[in-house]
Design an enzyme around this catalytic site. Structure first.
Site, PDB file in Angstrom:
ATOM      1  N   ALA A 269       0.837  -1.188   0.000  1.00  0.00           N
ATOM      2  CA  ALA A 269       0.000   0.000   0.000  1.00  0.00           C
ATOM      3  C   ALA A 269       0.877   1.244   0.000  1.00  0.00           C
ATOM      4  CB  ALA A 269      -0.908   0.019   1.226  1.00  0.00           C
ATOM      5  N   MET A 270       0.235   2.407  -0.267  1.00  0.00           N
ATOM      6  CA  MET A 270       0.989   3.648  -0.398  1.00  0.00           C
ATOM      7  C   MET A 270       0.273   4.806   0.289  1.00  0.00           C
ATOM      8  SD  MET A 270       3.621   5.199  -1.556  1.00  0.00           S
ATOM      9  CE  MET A 270       3.877   6.939  -1.247  1.00  0.00           C
ATOM     10  N   GLU A 271       1.073   5.600   1.033  1.00  0.00           N
ATOM     11  CA  GLU A 271       0.534   6.611   1.954  1.00  0.00           C
ATOM     12  C   GLU A 271       0.268   7.979   1.326  1.00  0.00           C
ATOM     13  OE1 GLU A 271       3.721   5.389   1.936  1.00  0.00           O
ATOM     14  OE2 GLU A 271       5.188   6.903   2.541  1.00  0.00           O
ATOM     15  N   HIS A 304      -0.270   1.329   9.297  1.00  0.00           N
ATOM     16  CA  HIS A 304       1.032   1.807   8.812  1.00  0.00           C
ATOM     17  C   HIS A 304       0.860   3.008   7.886  1.00  0.00           C
ATOM     18  CE1 HIS A 304       5.246   1.216   7.391  1.00  0.00           C
ATOM     19  NE2 HIS A 304       4.751   1.719   6.275  1.00  0.00           N
ATOM     20  N   GLU A 305      -0.001   2.863   6.890  1.00  0.00           N
ATOM     21  CA  GLU A 305      -0.155   3.965   5.919  1.00  0.00           C
ATOM     22  C   GLU A 305      -0.778   5.177   6.596  1.00  0.00           C
ATOM     23  OE1 GLU A 305       1.627   3.318   3.584  1.00  0.00           O
ATOM     24  OE2 GLU A 305       1.557   1.134   3.505  1.00  0.00           O
TER      25      GLU A 305
HETATM   26  N1  BES Z   1       5.739   3.788   1.243  1.00  0.00           N
HETATM   27  C1  BES Z   1       5.499   2.390   1.227  1.00  0.00           C
HETATM   28  C2  BES Z   1       5.057   1.893  -0.104  1.00  0.00           C
HETATM   29  C3  BES Z   1       6.138   1.847  -1.153  1.00  0.00           C
HETATM   30  C4  BES Z   1       7.176   0.999  -1.023  1.00  0.00           C
HETATM   31  C5  BES Z   1       6.083   2.623  -2.261  1.00  0.00           C
HETATM   32  C6  BES Z   1       8.160   0.954  -2.005  1.00  0.00           C
HETATM   33  C7  BES Z   1       7.063   2.585  -3.226  1.00  0.00           C
HETATM   34  C8  BES Z   1       8.109   1.733  -3.098  1.00  0.00           C
HETATM   35  C9  BES Z   1       4.437   1.988   2.241  1.00  0.00           C
HETATM   36  O1  BES Z   1       4.294   2.857   3.301  1.00  0.00           O
HETATM   37  C10 BES Z   1       4.887   0.684   2.819  1.00  0.00           C
HETATM   38  O2  BES Z   1       5.875   0.653   3.470  1.00  0.00           O
HETATM   39  N2  BES Z   1       4.152  -0.382   2.563  1.00  0.00           N
HETATM   40  C11 BES Z   1       4.504  -1.725   2.949  1.00  0.00           C
HETATM   41  C12 BES Z   1       3.586  -2.273   4.001  1.00  0.00           C
HETATM   42  C13 BES Z   1       3.911  -1.827   5.384  1.00  0.00           C
HETATM   43  C14 BES Z   1       2.925  -2.369   6.382  1.00  0.00           C
HETATM   44  C15 BES Z   1       5.308  -2.191   5.820  1.00  0.00           C
HETATM   45  C16 BES Z   1       4.412  -2.536   1.700  1.00  0.00           C
HETATM   46  O3  BES Z   1       3.918  -2.032   0.705  1.00  0.00           O
HETATM   47  O4  BES Z   1       4.841  -3.685   1.713  1.00  0.00           O
HETATM   48 ZN    ZN Z   2       5.727   2.666   4.796  1.00  0.00          ZN
END
Ligand code: BES
Ligand code: ZN
Length: 881
Positions: A269-271, A304-305
């Protein structure tokens, strides 16, 4: 590196941007094959920039259709334009406006970065460097701007139009079949947090009043028909909002919080500010299609997000080297949230298991890097277990070292001082140093030095003196680019256990600074003396896994089993039992080569029996205790000359021995954990299912032929996905009668539910059978499989590569060749997904020589390809270094 690899990006070469962008006005006119993006940027030279410095904007596969500066078209002589770059030779001295028009093809975008379509829905993904696939920009996290976005599309194609921030206006475009919406985000943000969505989506609505009195509309957008599967996600969101107010004092800051679930998404997911975009796997849940693990995953990812809104969005990263500033910290926050929602002990054990199985091998192999790397070729490859999970451990250690109150004061100071900024790890640490008065210089090495420290602890007790002496020795092995290491500042939480299971309080502690029950270990060798003891004490060290180290104690099996039964710290009870089990498994692995019969000590069997039957312990905790370390965990502990078949055989033999030796206890508790009530995803019910399904695995793998019938009956009686999937997996992995029928029944039931079919693929891809590789190959042609969907690819080929030790590492090398070939094809479509799949090769050097040669050949074959993506080339070449 090949001579033609582009130069890496280095931390020490960071310079602030030469120009500033204060506002961004976007006008996006959507169409499947030609979306028009007009970007109006308000620019000015940054103070300190030499006049005449060219303006260089990032692009990626862009097609420019118009360009003007302060309303005048630019001549070719004034600028250079390529798909990847736009340079204006000498911009005006004062503020100026740049208007850029680009044309995108969302349907052709298979990388799932920038603007693309998922099942017809337009959506964006901009982290880390995807905004440059939408327009030319200073696509770096320290360029903060205020965005206004106008989105326009055909009403029939996209009745829903979403952007960042708050909605401003919307309406039809007169005389056309189109409509538009304008969104404004008042909070300055970096481009990686930009998002828009347009599609025909259903919406589930709720609301929340913040502690500051703001009424926030909460919306979850999903494909039509999925409205009924959003309840758990919405509930998790509201609990996250309350928790962040109560525990960190952080409230939400916009009038809407939108979540959109899409089915094609590279990550979890993305924040994006006010518009989180999710992989549908982390939104949709019904008892029929989601396991307890899925429910827990949704709760964590939603939280998390949401938590990123403060740690990541309000305060962001100066550059991508600081990624752990937002990710490690936010993982720490979501871990604490889940610990408060569920059982803290069970959550901690689950997190440490994940750390050891994902991060420790990364730290021990060619892909090792510091929590804050100093150099990268491709930033996409640094969203790693080290940045995330070890990054969270570093924050946890900080809290242990300075105590809860100083930690909260440090966080408050961080929010106060850096709100609205793009900042660094140094600035973050300075807040805690100020709040606590503790010198964090040595502690900051946790961000700089790669590798897992080995911490040896020797103990000796002098009866007459009433003195226990612990000698700590720390060693950090070399890692890529770092041969010399300095000693670390390690928090060691401890307790002393008396013979009757009471906690002993020493009269004094000498040789280390102490905060509460935490020892500060700082030297390569440090002797700590506990005095004034009235009886022999068994030391319980590293309670709660207070530091991400590889702990080696000199405790006997008897002392460890004593701790397993008596320690006041539940984490160390689990850890003590695991360490006896691990020693047994390693000995059994060595024994398989000599064809020794399996040896498992009666005391260990007794410990298992006691655990299964102990109703004073929560079921989820017992399930974790009974869970044998995985084959990859055993391989990691063995460390070199690894034979995955020997490990598989040894683990199987030990599992069978346990199943047979304590069969009556297993069956009794299996029956006792049956739940008559209707399904509820809460932690208590999930814990009972976890214990029951762990016992089912033993029943299916024991010698008693009645076990198979029980697993079959479990499958047939299941009224929820947790039980159904657990039974299906045992049927397949233990190769039990009824396996084919169960697979067919499952497929008939779920063929039209992609997320449920992922489990069907995964159960088969992880089967430890010589037939699995052919089966996986066949399944790539199954109608429910698609190489274009990252979830499908991960469930089938990813699970085979990362979750099937014996078959990926087949002695004939066919597993390696299959995965490398698949990744090679996938790379042409989706480089990020392909590179992630190739990280399954990261432990290849630890294999025995035959397999090692096959793995190396597969990697070298790939490295010789001329047209690998930057993502793939980076992983393959670092693996080979
Ligand atoms: N900011 C990330 C998503 C992301 C990761 C975007 C890499 C672009 C490149 C998001 O906040 C994140 O960390 N998501 C995790 C899940 C989280 C619960 C650790 C994910 O997508 O696995
Ligand atoms: Zn993250």
């Amino acid at each position: 590196m090949r001579p033609d690899s582009p130069a890496p990006v280095r931390l020490e070469e960071y310079r602030p941007p030469a120009y500033r962008i204060s506002t961004v006005d976007l006008d996006i006119r959507l169409a499947p094959r030609a979306a028009k993006v007009r970007a109006r940027l308000a620019l000015e030279r940054a103070p300190g920039t030499v006049p005449g410095t060219p303006l260089v904007l990032d692009g990626d596969e862009l097609r420019l259709t118009a360009l003007s500066l302060d309303g005048r078209a630019l001549a070719d002589t004034d600028c250079t334009i390529t798909p990847d770059r736009l340079e204006i030779a000498s911009p005006p001295a004062g503020p100026f406006t740049l208007e850029i028009e680009t044309v995108l093809d969302p349907d052709a975008n298979t990388k799932l970065m920038g603007l693309y379509r998922s099942n017809g829905t337009y959506c964006t993904q901009c982290e880390a460097e995807g905004f440059r696939r939408i327009t030319y920009f200073l696509d770096r996290p320290d360029c903060l701007a205020v965005y206004t976005t106008r989105i326009e599309a055909r009403v029939s194609e996209a009745p829903v139009l979403l952007g960042n921030g708050n909605p401003v206006e919307s309406g039809p475009v007169p005389g056309t079949d189109r409509h538009y919406a304008v969104w404004h985000d008042p909070h300055p943000k970096p481009a990686y947090l930009f998002a828009m969505v347009a599609g025909d989506l259903a919406c589930v609505r709720d609301s929340f009043r913040t502690c500051e009195g703001r009424d926030v509309a909460l919306n979850i957008y999903v494909e039509h028909g999925n409205e009924g599967a959003c309840g758990w996600a919405m509930d998790s969101l509201k609990r996250s909002m309350v928790w962040d107010e109560e525990v960190f004092g952080r409230a939400y800051d916009l009038d809407v919080f939108n979540i959109v679930a899409v089915s094609d998404f590279n990550m979890g997911a993305m924040e994006n500010k006010g518009l989180n975009i999710f992989n549908d796997k982390y939104v949709l849940a019904r008892p029929e299609t989601a396991t307890d693990q899925d429910y827990a995953g949704i709760e964590t990812v939603i939280a998390h997000e949401y938590f990123h809104n403060w740690t990541g969005n309000r305060i962001t990263c100066r550059d991508w080297f600081q990624l752990c500033l937002k990710e490690g910290l936010t993982v720490f926050r979501d871990q604490e949230f889940s610990a408060d929602m569920r059982s803290r002990a069970v959550k901690r054990i689950a997190d440490v298991r994940l750390l050891k199985s994902h991060q420790f091998p990364e730290d021990a192999g060619p892909l090792a890097h510091p929590v804050r790397p100093r150099l990268y070729h491709e930033i996409n490859n640094f969203y790693t277990a080290t940045v995330y999970e070890k990054g969270a451990e570093v924050v946890r250690m900080l809290k242990s070292l300075i105590g809860d109150a100083a930690f909260r004061a440090g966080m408050d100071l961080y929010f106060r001082r850096h709100d609205g900024e793009a900042t660094t790890i140094e600035a973050f640490l300075a807040c805690f140093q100020e709040a606590s008065g503790l010198d964090l210089d040595q502690f900051s090495l946790w961000y700089e030095q790669a590798g897992t420290p080995v911490l040896k602890v020797d103990s000796s007790y002098e009866n007459e003196a009433g003195r226990l002496t612990l000698t700590f020795r720390q060693h950090l092995p070399p890692s890529p680019g770092q041969s010399e290491k300095k000693p670390m500042h390690i928090p060691v939480r401890f307790g002393l256990m008396g013979a009757d299971g009471r906690e002993l309080v020493p009269g004094g502690v000498a040789g280390a600074e102490v905060t509460g029950d935490v020892l500060h270990i700082r030297s390569p060798q440090q002797t700590v003396v506990f005095s004034g003891l009235t009886e022999r004490a068994v030391p319980s060290v590293l309670r709660g896994f207070s530091a991400p180290v590889s702990l080696k104690t000199d405790l006997s099996e008897a002392d460890l089993l004593f701790l397993a039964a008596n320690d006041k710290d539940p984490f160390n009870r689990w850890e003590a039992l695991q360490s006896v089990v691990m020693t047994t498994l390693i000995a059994a692995t060595a024994g398989t080569a000599r064809q020794d019969p399996v040896a498992i000590s009666p005391a260990l069997i007794a410990a298992f029996a006691a655990n299964v039957a102990d109703d004073t312990l929560e079921p989820a905790f017992r399930a974790l205790c009974l869970h044998l370390p995985g084959e990859a965990d055993i391989a990691r502990e063995i460390g070199h000359n690894v034979d995955p078949d020997a490990i598989h055989a040894a683990r199987g033999a030990i599992r069978r021995a346990v199943a047979d030796d304590i069969a009556p206890e297993i069956l009794a508790t299996y029956e006792a954990m049956r739940d008559g009530a209707t399904f509820s995803p809460d932690a208590r019910s999930a814990g009972r299912r976890a214990l029951r399904n762990t016992l089912l695995d033993y029943l299916g793998h024991g010698s008693d032929p009645a076990g198979a019938a029980r697993v079959q009956a479990h499958f047939e009686a299941a009224d929820n996905m947790t039980d159904r999937f657990a039974a299906l997996t045992v049927l397949i992995h233990a190769d039990l009668p009824g396996r084919a029928e169960a697979l067919a029944a499952y497929e008939a039931r779920y063929h039209a539910v992609p997320l449920a079919m992922d489990k069907w693929f995964m159960a088969q891809a992880t089967a430890p059978s010589g037939a699995t590789l052919d089966r996986v190959r066949d399944l790539t042609g199954h109608p429910a499989f698609s190489p274009a969907n990252p979830n499908r690819v991960r469930a089938l080929v990813g699970a085979f590569a990362s979750g099937n030790q014996s078959q990926f590492n087949r002695p004939d090398g066919a597993g390696f060749t299959f995965v490398a070939d698949f990744a090679r094809d996938l790379d042409r479509r989706n480089p990020q997904a392909a590179a992630r799949m190739m990280s399954a090769f990261r432990s290849w050097r630890a294999l025995e020589p035959g397999r090692r040669a096959h793995a190396e050949a597969a990697l070298r074959h790939l490295a010789a390809e001329g047209d690998l993506s930057a993502d793939m080339r980076d992983i393959v070449e670092r693996c080979l270094q």
